[in-house]
Design an enzyme around this catalytic site. Structure first.
Site: not given
Length: 474
Positions: A180, A233, A288, A385
């Site tokens: 996905k 996340s 990231c 973040e």
């Protein structure tokens, strides 16, 4: 100073369909969920309408993958390798088209799509094609077996590259895949579905289901999925870990980061400045492992910041399809709102904000490259973040203090060290709780090198022979 004339890449190399279905069992099919629109974040123009996979659609995809698994896993590794090599070659042949499509759907500069993303995508498929008939020599036993059906959920920051990181090792090991893509960037995954057909990959070996979080949850929680791989996340990673606990599914999670980029006083200053820029402003900071915390030795802090600000004044922000663009569009309105919220919090907590003079386009989602000085370790911009082009600057006096500050984070994905002393690089690297430590460089990737983190940055490794383990029953 000379101005750069516009150098736009042509959109004509891409044929975007008005609407896209799901890719299940080697065919494109309608989804039973409500369709959604994917837009160009640089202009807010609608690119295409995309099907949403319901729970029922996900079940069809998993059943197709299960059916194909028997044939695919029984195929000799050398035969599987031929298909994966073929995919890699087609990606190379279509790389210009795929790069333009990625920049249109994601907002990243064409220079990055063309020169970083696409070469790495092809390299991952070439690399893992080479492993397909050598699994017995990878260190996981003489006859390691595939797991079965892999359910994979990828993010929007490197859509096609994250697909390659997930699909290439899964196929090499003999697994089948239901993937996905992110809701905001589905188009290169759907183009990859066409490539699978072009490569004559057996139906059901790769299936692509599009949609939002509900589609991802249906895939992760499907009882016939043997392996879950997620990049995204930390918050969603926690939900996935909870939902699969006790199910017997093998899981790898590659989550958020808050990397420290540590610059010592003996570092080559200009080289370090380029590394800092690459570390946090590459891909608009949508990385990231971005070097979002700059730790600079106190004695050179003023000189380094002056050089860094001069360099930021030369960055060009604008049309992602212009080959001269350094900073593209923020991927979505929601992500722009998040970046603004945390930047406002940085100012409210007392940090000093600076951005170079630059005009932002009227349409689309844009945020200028931003530096915060006077940052305390307790500030939100130093702990959370941001996932945008925002750099927090802190100082240190001794190597021990640098390590202590670098490790003072719930994350542990990556770090950078800048110094001319090899012994210092090795000492600092051994003390850092980070999965990847770059020395006198930053954001360098290679398919032969493992990548992954500690603590809230997830667990498991992708890339290299370490990346095979996640897809083998060892």
């Amino acid at each position: 100073m000379f101005e750069y004339a516009p150098a736009p890449e042509s959109r004509d190399v891409v044929d975007i369909q008005p609407s896209y279905g799901l890719f299940i069992d080697g065919e494109f099919a309608d989804g039973t969920g409500k369709s959604f629109k994917t837009i160009n974040p640089a202009s807010e123009e609608v690119l295409a309408e995309v099907a949403t996979a319901s729970e029922e659609d996900v079940d069809r995809a998993v059943r197709a993958a299960r059916k194909a698994f028997g044939t695919w896993s029984a195929m000799p590794g050398s035969e599987r390798a031929k298909y994966i090599f073929r995919i890699a070659r087609i990606i190379q042949e279509r790389s210009r088209e795929l790069a333009v499509l990625e920049s249109l759907d994601n907002g990243k500069p064409i220079r990055e799509s063309r020169d970083v993303d696409l070469p790495l995508v092809a390299a991952h498929f070439f690399y893992y094609a080479g492993w397909a008939d050598k699994l017995g020599y990878a260190g996981y036993g003489a006859d390691p077996r595939p797991l079965g059906v892999a359910g994979q959920v990828i993010p929007w920051n490197f859509p096609l590259l994250m697909l390659a990181w997930k699909i290439a090792p899964a196929l090499a090991c003999g697994n089948t895949v239901v993937l996905k893509p992110a809701e905001t960037t589905p188009l290169t995954a759907l183009a990859f579905a066409e490539i699978c057909r072009q490569a004559d990959l057996p139906p059901g070996v790769v299936n692509i289901v599009t949609g939002a979080g509900e589609t991802g949850a249906a895939l992760v929680n499907h009882p016939d999925v043997n392996k879950v791989a997620f990049t995204g996340s930390t918050e969603v990673g926690r939900q996935i870990a909870r939902s699969v606990a006790g199910s017997g599914k093998k899981v790898t999670l590659e989550l958020g980061g808050k990397a420290a980029n540590i610059v010592f006083e003996d570092a080559a200053l200009d080289q370090a400045v380029e590394g800092i820029v690459n570390g946090i402003f590459f891909n608009q900071g949508h990385v990231c492992c971005a070097g979002s915390r700059l730790l600079v030795q106190e004695s050179i802090a003023t000189e380094l910041l002056e050089a860094l600000k001069r360099r930021l004044g030369t960055l060009r922000l604008g049309d992602p399809l212009d080959k001269n663009t350094d900073i593209g569009a923020i991927n979505s309105a929601a992500q722009l709102a998040r970046i603004r919220e945390l930047s406002d919090a940085g100012e409210a907590e007392g940090a000093e904000r600076w951005s170079p003079a630059c005009s932002l386009p009227d349409k689309g989602f844009w945020f200028p490259p931003t530096i915060f000085t006077g940052v305390a370790q307790s500030h939100r911009i130093a702990r959370e973040e941001v996932f945008g082009p925002v750099l927090s600057v802190l100082t240190f006096r001794t190597p021990a203090e640098a390590v202590e500050k670098a490790n003072n984070t719930p994350f542990g994905l990556s770090a950078g060290v800048w110094t001319e002393k090899g012994s210092r690089i090795l000492w600092v690297a051994s003390k850092l709780r980070a999965g990847v430590v770059w020395a006198n460089t930053f954001n360098k990737f290679d398919p032969t090198s493992p990548f992954g983190g500690y603590k809230e940055s997830g667990y498991g490794r992708e890339g290299g022979l370490h990346g095979l383990e996640a897809y083998l029953d060892v």
